[in-house]
Write an enzyme that holds these catalytic residues in place. Structure first.
Site, mmCIF file in Angstrom:
data_model
loop_
_atom_site.group_PDB
_atom_site.id
_atom_site.type_symbol
_atom_site.label_atom_id
_atom_site.label_comp_id
_atom_site.label_asym_id
_atom_site.label_seq_id
_atom_site.Cartn_x
_atom_site.Cartn_y
_atom_site.Cartn_z
ATOM 1 N N ASP A 261 -2.729 -18.038 2.384
ATOM 2 C CA ASP A 261 -3.865 -18.757 1.782
ATOM 3 C C ASP A 261 -4.399 -19.807 2.759
ATOM 4 O O ASP A 261 -5.605 -19.953 2.956
ATOM 5 C CB ASP A 261 -3.509 -19.371 0.409
ATOM 6 C CG ASP A 261 -2.135 -20.023 0.362
ATOM 7 O OD1 ASP A 261 -1.393 -19.969 1.366
ATOM 8 O OD2 ASP A 261 -1.791 -20.593 -0.697
ATOM 9 N N ASP B 91 -5.331 -6.557 6.062
ATOM 10 C CA ASP B 91 -6.546 -5.909 5.562
ATOM 11 C C ASP B 91 -7.569 -6.977 5.167
ATOM 12 O O ASP B 91 -8.737 -6.959 5.586
ATOM 13 C CB ASP B 91 -6.157 -5.031 4.358
ATOM 14 C CG ASP B 91 -7.297 -4.150 3.877
ATOM 15 O OD1 ASP B 91 -8.357 -4.131 4.523
ATOM 16 O OD2 ASP B 91 -7.122 -3.482 2.833
ATOM 17 N N TYR C 34 0.825 -1.210 0.000
ATOM 18 C CA TYR C 34 0.000 0.000 0.000
ATOM 19 C C TYR C 34 0.860 1.262 0.000
ATOM 20 O O TYR C 34 0.364 2.348 -0.315
ATOM 21 C CB TYR C 34 -0.944 0.022 1.212
ATOM 22 C CG TYR C 34 -2.059 -1.012 1.182
ATOM 23 C CD1 TYR C 34 -2.203 -1.898 0.115
ATOM 24 C CD2 TYR C 34 -2.965 -1.105 2.220
ATOM 25 C CE1 TYR C 34 -3.213 -2.851 0.099
ATOM 26 C CE2 TYR C 34 -3.991 -2.050 2.202
ATOM 27 C CZ TYR C 34 -4.109 -2.925 1.143
ATOM 28 O OH TYR C 34 -5.115 -3.859 1.131
ATOM 29 N N LYS D 212 3.688 -15.140 2.939
ATOM 30 C CA LYS D 212 3.641 -15.968 1.726
ATOM 31 C C LYS D 212 5.101 -16.263 1.361
ATOM 32 O O LYS D 212 5.583 -15.969 0.251
ATOM 33 C CB LYS D 212 2.890 -15.199 0.615
ATOM 34 C CG LYS D 212 2.564 -16.020 -0.616
ATOM 35 C CD LYS D 212 1.459 -17.039 -0.415
ATOM 36 C CE LYS D 212 1.314 -17.896 -1.655
ATOM 37 N NZ LYS D 212 0.410 -19.040 -1.467
ATOM 38 N N ASP E 151 -11.181 -8.567 7.427
ATOM 39 C CA ASP E 151 -12.562 -8.569 6.906
ATOM 40 C C ASP E 151 -13.141 -9.980 7.036
ATOM 41 O O ASP E 151 -14.305 -10.168 7.394
ATOM 42 C CB ASP E 151 -12.606 -8.152 5.426
ATOM 43 C CG ASP E 151 -12.897 -6.656 5.242
ATOM 44 O OD1 ASP E 151 -12.430 -5.858 6.086
ATOM 45 O OD2 ASP E 151 -13.565 -6.283 4.252
#
Ligand SMILES: NC(=O)C1=CN([C@@H]2O[C@H](COP(=O)(O)OP(=O)(O)OC[C@H]3O[C@@H](n4cnc5c(N)ncnc54)[C@H](O)[C@@H]3O)[C@@H](O)[C@H]2O)C=CC1
Ligand SMILES: CC(C)CC(=O)C(=O)O
Ligand SMILES: [Mg+2]
Length: 352
Positions: A220, A244, A143, A188, A248
């Site tokens: 994942d 982020d 970001y 990852k 959620d």
């Protein structure tokens, strides 16, 4: 008597509706716990673009820096989706996080007892006291990395320094020490070089926290494990983008994205407190948004920035009590009272 200066960044969409309820609850807590609050408002996001041409006016940064803490609603909406990337409402949000040095984002996913049946996840999978703390790095990674675009390609860069990973890892290990001493670092590392640096750095920091049980998980797999067996998690530490997305997902285990609060911290006292959700343009202005994530963010502010833990606990207890009988539509269940955003704010105040 303590007096706190709070800057309100109401933002766009449902932002003003939910922040207004949070202010009401904070005022009630101030009355009950003998402190006073002085508010100032500043523009961030689409409303700032409309008024000044930019999503983060300098005046907003100055006001936030001069306050004890900041309460933010949310920014963004279709009206500003065609702005150039660096002038979108969301760029203003990233800008204020960067300007205030808010590198640590705490996103607790806690299930309130009465909401167990509102969660799409089965009762036995959630257990009796699901309580996950996601520690998300907030001012680095993709970001904030170099981005660009030419005629037929575009790129964003995931970059982390050892120092950036070290400081967020320490926040997460300290948090784990205060909780169940279990930390899952999510990356990852099977694909990304930045994740391999992340993992190695977290391992190095772990040597200072021998009591904390550390494990590593690919993002994942973590997305899947959160739904398969959320009880396995205590504290999760992860990068900006992974945090982020995973928060959620974790919010739905707790019943609704309208329930999840957050604290963005810099290491000093000043913090920014906001729900994890966005400006929800689909329900803005309808009076049906759930204000509890913002109200619970105020509780986090009282705990982390204003040293008023009793007031924080009282707000959380009031929310838990109200949820037994009253619900906004996102968490509504038959037989209970369906209430508006404003009514929910009033009910929490009355319960306080
Ligand atoms: N921190 C921030 O200011 C954030 C801003 N955004 C921005 O918000 C806008 C909308 O983004 P979306 O992807 O739709 O995410 P969103 O979080 O705003 O909404 C996703 C879904 O959740 C529902 N929802 C969200 N908050 C709710 C609440 N308090 N009560 C009841 N339902 C709620 C919405 O109605 C929608 O169906 C975009 O412009 C996006 O960039 C998105 C995420 C964070
Ligand atoms: C809108 C983005 C800048 C951030 C986001 O989705 C979040 O912080 O939850
Ligand atoms: Mg988000």
């Amino acid at each position: 008597m303590a007096n706190y200066k709070i800057t309100l960044l109401k933002g766009d969409g449902i932002g003003p509706e939910i922040v207004n309820q949070a202010v009401k609850v904070l005022d009630k807590a101030a009355e009950k716990f003998d402190f006073t609050v002085e508010y100032d408002e500043a523009l961030l996001g689409g409303c700032a673009i409309d008024a000044t041409g930019v999503p983060l006016p300098e005046e907003t940064v100055a006001k936030c820096k001069a306050s004890d803490s900041v309460i933010l609603g949310a920014v963004g909406g279709p009206k500003w989706d065609n702005q150039p990337g660096n002038n979108r409402p969301e760029a203003g949000l990233l800008g204020i996080r960067g300007a205030l040095g808010l590198f640590a984002n705490l996103r607790p996913s806690v299930i309130f007892g009465p909401l167990k049946s509102a969660s799409p996840i089965k009762d036995e999978i959630i257990g009796d006291n699901m309580d996950i703390m996601i520690v998300r790095e907030l001012t680095g990674g993709i970001y904030f990395g170099e981005r660009g675009r030419d005629d037929d390609s575009a790129w964003d860069t995931e970059k982390y320094s050892v120092a950036e990973v070290e400081r967020i890892a320490r926040v997460a290990f300290d948090m784990a020490m205060k909780r169940n001493k279990k930390l899952t670092s999510v990356d990852k590392a099977n694909v990304l070089e930045s994740s391999r640096l992340w993992r190695q750095t977290v391992i190095n920091v772990s040597k200072d926290y021998p009591e904390v049980e550390l494990n590593h998980m690919y993002v994942d797999n973590c997305a899947m494990q959160l739904v398969r067996n959320p009880k396995q998690f205590d504290v999760i530490v992860t990068s900006n983008i992974f945090g982020d997305i995973l928060s959620d997902e974790a919010s739905m285990i707790a019943g609704s994205i309208g329930m999840l609060a957050s604290a963005s911290l810099s290491g000093g006292k000043l913090g920014l407190y906001e729900p994890i959700h966005g400006s929800a343009p689909d329900i803005a202005g309808k009076g049906i948004a759930n204000p509890l994530a913002t109200i619970l963010s105020v509780a986090m502010m009282l705990r982390y920035s204003l040293a008023q833990p009793e007031a924080a606990e009282a707000i959380e207890a009031a929310v838990a009590k109200v949820l037994e009988t009253d619900r906004t539509p996102d968490i509504y269940e038959e037989g209970l009272n369906k209430v508006s955003c404003e009514e929910m704010g009033d009910l929490v105040c009355a319960q306080l």
